[in-house]
Design an enzyme around this catalytic site. Structure first.
Site, PDB file in Angstrom:
ATOM      1  N   LYS A  45       0.837  -1.195   0.000  1.00  0.00           N
ATOM      2  CA  LYS A  45       0.000   0.000   0.000  1.00  0.00           C
ATOM      3  C   LYS A  45       0.878   1.254   0.000  1.00  0.00           C
ATOM      4  O   LYS A  45       1.862   1.311   0.748  1.00  0.00           O
ATOM      5  CB  LYS A  45      -0.877  -0.026   1.254  1.00  0.00           C
ATOM      6  CG  LYS A  45      -1.633   1.258   1.542  1.00  0.00           C
ATOM      7  CD  LYS A  45      -2.704   1.525   0.514  1.00  0.00           C
ATOM      8  CE  LYS A  45      -3.313   2.925   0.682  1.00  0.00           C
ATOM      9  NZ  LYS A  45      -4.191   3.270  -0.451  1.00  0.00           N
ATOM     10  N   CYS A 129      -0.249   9.063  -7.972  1.00  0.00           N
ATOM     11  CA  CYS A 129      -1.528   8.950  -7.270  1.00  0.00           C
ATOM     12  C   CYS A 129      -2.406  10.142  -7.628  1.00  0.00           C
ATOM     13  O   CYS A 129      -2.020  11.284  -7.402  1.00  0.00           O
ATOM     14  CB  CYS A 129      -1.338   8.897  -5.752  1.00  0.00           C
ATOM     15  SG  CYS A 129      -2.934   8.872  -4.889  1.00  0.00           S
ATOM     16  N   LYS A 164       6.766   4.471 -10.770  1.00  0.00           N
ATOM     17  CA  LYS A 164       5.410   4.125 -11.218  1.00  0.00           C
ATOM     18  C   LYS A 164       4.787   5.311 -11.934  1.00  0.00           C
ATOM     19  O   LYS A 164       4.629   6.390 -11.346  1.00  0.00           O
ATOM     20  CB  LYS A 164       4.541   3.687 -10.035  1.00  0.00           C
ATOM     21  CG  LYS A 164       3.145   3.211 -10.460  1.00  0.00           C
ATOM     22  CD  LYS A 164       2.421   2.493  -9.344  1.00  0.00           C
ATOM     23  CE  LYS A 164       1.030   2.062  -9.762  1.00  0.00           C
ATOM     24  NZ  LYS A 164       0.340   1.296  -8.710  1.00  0.00           N
ATOM     25  N   ASN A 191      -0.586   3.648 -13.518  1.00  0.00           N
ATOM     26  CA  ASN A 191      -1.466   3.937 -12.388  1.00  0.00           C
ATOM     27  C   ASN A 191      -2.863   4.194 -12.969  1.00  0.00           C
ATOM     28  O   ASN A 191      -3.101   3.955 -14.149  1.00  0.00           O
ATOM     29  CB  ASN A 191      -0.926   5.144 -11.605  1.00  0.00           C
ATOM     30  CG  ASN A 191      -1.408   5.160 -10.153  1.00  0.00           C
ATOM     31  OD1 ASN A 191      -2.584   4.875  -9.879  1.00  0.00           O
ATOM     32  ND2 ASN A 191      -0.531   5.490  -9.228  1.00  0.00           N
ATOM     33  N   GLY A 243      -5.596  -3.330 -15.218  1.00  0.00           N
ATOM     34  CA  GLY A 243      -6.729  -4.142 -15.647  1.00  0.00           C
ATOM     35  C   GLY A 243      -6.453  -5.598 -15.927  1.00  0.00           C
ATOM     36  O   GLY A 243      -7.300  -6.295 -16.496  1.00  0.00           O
TER      37      GLY A 243
END
Lengths: 303, 258
Positions: A45, A129, A164, A191, A243
């Site tokens: 996380k 994010c 990322k 992301n 996905g």
């Protein structure tokens, strides 16, 4: 029998399937379904220097073939991650990727230094994010800021650094090249894509944060295209995310150029998604007579 | 392994009020360890997210779970179309359920609408020492009244429009009830505004109150941090996960004004 192990910036994974950050906590919940040692790795996380409460609920909504979420990096902070969760994870024989997010470059650096002496195997730099006001995706949308945060973090740690990337950019290839040139050891992408759902009766967004990050099968073709585009621009390893819900998706992502893959939203649909993908991928590779699963990576035959 | 994924066969199904369905599924592993107030996460065809449905009952000997749900959207609409003999992919038992006390304690159980089903297990436990106050919009929406009566519990039915039972809200009925009756513990599940009122009455009367909350949910097992609710303690406000810290919380722990 295909050798399923892959190497990711010097770290050996027993297979290319990694649980994706944000969908899998620190792994402990899913260890109530199967041993975490089945996985190639776990991307923890998103963790910040200090504890974060995250965004008010609702934080999740269903979308066509996917979900949008706006958790907003709720986490206990890097110290509790190291003192409590990492210890529990490292006794389970699993490669641990620490996903770190900061409000400022200094915060990313401070966390990287904190992780330097830890048992974390790889640092995943979360500059993507979409659900926080400061930092997050703001670092990931310009080549200059991507290069700056990557360079600074690389200067503070000897751990491999995987950056990322966000798909919410005009040219993912340019961003990827900027990260690679700045010294990134690997890239992970994508992301979530910023999205929105509205309740037509109240005319309010379903998410209290108004917008959220779209994930799930809906974004898979975008992720495959972006991985294939990035694979042409960089020579460092790529971890494909977005996905993936079946072993066929995982194979597709690897053919597009991924050395390993992450599974996120599919865990909500099926808690055994990761292990089913590992088993399916193994059967597929065996049936092709591959010596190593790495033979699949980047074998796309474009028209 | 605390959680199980089971393919559960539907043993019976009926519509107990317009748009409200009562199904019993064969799920022996989950039934064996299920507790009052827990839920299962049900896979619905074509949808990404599972739908959390509370346990209206479970029978360890027969290995069955009873699920009562209202059609609210695509997931529950699909579920309502299933037939006896069809199979459901469910994971469970999930969540932190109700804390049960000695059966001789006087329990008041307050349910609003589709919040009532998880409370039936409590009526079973307390039997004649339970009083169940349930509220619905109108008489045709009332469910589970005979199930509750069969437990030996006293039932007080409320309707918003006065078409059956007490004409008014469950909060008014509880307020009236507490004037002349002893009560050791209150349990409630229903619309948040109702639970907030019940929690306030409990606090005013110095009675322990447990509430079962609902929130849009992701993984159902505590990993994704999507289904949080605002709670408070001496250190301030915290978001806790409805799926694992709840769905049942002590009413005093919940930040109702969020």
């Amino acid at each position: 029998m295909t050798d399923m192990s892959v190497k990711l910036c010097g770290v050996k994974l027993k297979n290319p399937v990694i649980a994706a950050s944000g969908t899998y906590g620190y792994g402990l919940e899913y260890s109530e379904f199967y041993p975490l040692s089945r996985l190639g790795g776990i991307s923890c996380k998103g963790t910040t220097l200090h504890k974060r409460e995250g965004n008010p609920p609702p934080r999740i909504a269903e979308t066509p073939s996917g979900i949008i979420n706006s958790v907003g990096l709720q986490n206990p902070g890097v110290d509790e991650f190291l003192n409590v969760y990492l210890k529990k994870l490292k006794i389970q024989d699993i490669v641990v990727i620490a996903n770190i997010a900061g409000n400022t470059v200094e915060e990313y650096c401070a966390m990287a230094e904190r992780l330097q002496e830890s048992q974390v195997d790889i640092i995943e730099l979360n500059i993507s994010c979409p659900n926080v006001k400061l930092g997050g995706v703001n670092f990931g949308t310009s080549c200059d800021s991507v290069a700056q945060v990557t360079t600074e973090v690389k200067n503070r740690t000897k751990k491999p650094v995987m950056v990322k990337l966000t798909p919410n950019v005009t040219s993912i290839g340019d961003i990827a090249a900027a990260a690679a040139d700045a010294g990134a050891d690997a890239l992970s992408l994508i992301n979530t894509l910023t999205g929105m759902r509205i309740d037509i009766r109240t005319r309010r967004p379903i998410l209290r944060n108004n917008t959220g990050g779209l994930s799930g099968p809906a974004v898979f073709p975008i992720a495959v295209r972006m991985v294939s585009e990035v694979a042409k621009r960089v020579s460092i390893p790529i971890v494909g995310i977005g996905g993936i819900a079946s072993w066929e998706d995982a194979a597709e992502m690897m053919i597009a150029g991924a050395n390993a893959i992450q599974v996120g939203t599919a865990n909500f649909h099926d808690p055994f998604a990761c292990v089913k993908i590992i088993d399916g991928l193994k059967n597929f590779a065996d049936s092709l007579g591959l010596k190593s699963i790495t033979e699949l990576t980047g074998t796309l035959k474009e028209w | 392994m605390r959680y199980t994924q089971e393919t559960a066969k539907i043993m019976s199904k009926c519509e107990i009020a317009p748009g409200v369905f009562d199904i019993t599924v064969l799920s022996p592993v989950i039934a064996k360890s299920a507790r009052a107030g827990q839920f299962v996460n049900v896979l619905c065809n074509g949808l990404t997210l599972r739908r959390p449905i509370s346990l209206c009952g479970f029978n360890r000997e027969q290995g069955t779970l009873r699920l009562v749900f209202e059609v609210r959207g695509k997931g529950t609409d699909w579920l309502s179309g299933l037939k006896t003999g069809d199979r459901l992919d469910i994971i469970g038992p999930l969540g932190h359920g109700f804390t049960l006390y000695d059966k001789n304690k006087k329990a008041v159980i307050v349910g609003g609408g589709i919040g009532l089903p998880p409370l039936v297990v409590l009526a079973n436990h307390y039997g004649e020492n339970a009083t169940v106050i349930s509220g619905f919009r109108t008489s045709s929406a009332a469910i589970l009244q005979s199930d509750l009566a069969n437990t030996g519990a006293t039932t007080i039915l409320c309707t918003d429009d006065g078409s059956a039972g007490f004409h008014g809200f469950t909060t008014q009925a509880l307020d009236d009830y507490l004037i002349n009756n002893a009560c050791d513990v209150i349990y409630t599940c229903g619309p948040k505004i109702m639970m907030r009122g019940i929690a306030r009455l409990a606090q005013e009367n110095g009675i322990v109150c447990q509430v079962s909350l609902e929130e849009r949910m992701g993984c159902g097992v505590g990993a994704c941090l999507c289904c949080v609710c605002a709670t408070k303690d001496s250190k301030g406000k915290h978001f806790k996960r409805v799926c694992v810290n709840g769905p049942v919380f002590m009413a005093t722990e919940v930040e109702w004004n969020d």
